[in-house]
Design a protein around this motif. Structure first.
Motif, short mmCIF file in Angstrom:
data_model
loop_
_atom_site.label_atom_id
_atom_site.label_comp_id
_atom_site.label_asym_id
_atom_site.label_seq_id
_atom_site.Cartn_x
_atom_site.Cartn_y
_atom_site.Cartn_z
N VAL A 28 -41.04 16.06 -3.45
CA VAL A 28 -40.29 15.48 -4.59
C VAL A 28 -39.78 14.54 -5.10
N LEU A 29 -38.61 14.78 -4.27
CA LEU A 29 -37.46 13.30 -4.40
C LEU A 29 -38.35 12.44 -3.56
N SER A 30 -38.99 12.15 -3.33
CA SER A 30 -39.72 10.81 -2.13
C SER A 30 -41.25 10.47 -3.25
N ILE A 31 -41.94 11.41 -3.85
CA ILE A 31 -42.68 11.31 -5.01
C ILE A 31 -42.04 10.26 -6.17
N ILE A 32 -41.19 10.73 -6.94
CA ILE A 32 -40.52 10.49 -7.64
C ILE A 32 -40.16 8.65 -7.59
#
Length: 104
Positions: A28-32
């Motif tokens: 999720v953090l990588s996508i953000i």
């Protein structure tokens, strides 16, 4: 002895929960991060006039403000990851190791 402990760790449901939770959080953090970073790059590529507009009567442009926003936002994401890693993830990790050493 170490091989047995590693086998107990891999069999522990808390280990699978830790891996699943940490992986989901990292994805999720990588996508953000990718969305914000590449969104900025695409904005520069496809609408440079917008990036070059000044904010009010100052010399600061939308591009500069967006770039500064990225730095601040990424630092907040790093803080959030470290907060969870040092709290929830470390607590689960210690429980897993403790249970493996006790033979559970």
């Amino acid at each position: 002895m170490a091989h047995e402990i590693y086998a107990r760790i891999r069999k522990n449901p808390k280990f699978h929960q830790l891996v699943k939770t940490r992986t989901r959080f990292a994805v999720v953090l990588s996508i953000i991060v990718c969305a914000i970073f590449y969104g900025f790059v695409l904005l520069v590529a496809f609408d440079p006039e917008l990036i070059g507009k000044r904010l009010g009567s100052s010399y600061i442009t939308i591009g500069i403000a967006a770039g500064l926003f990225q730095f601040i936002f990424f630092w907040l994401l790093i803080w959030w990851y470290v907060y969870r890693a040092n709290g929830e993830f470390d607590r689960l990790n210690e429980e897993i190791i403790s249970e493996a050493e006790q033979g559970k």
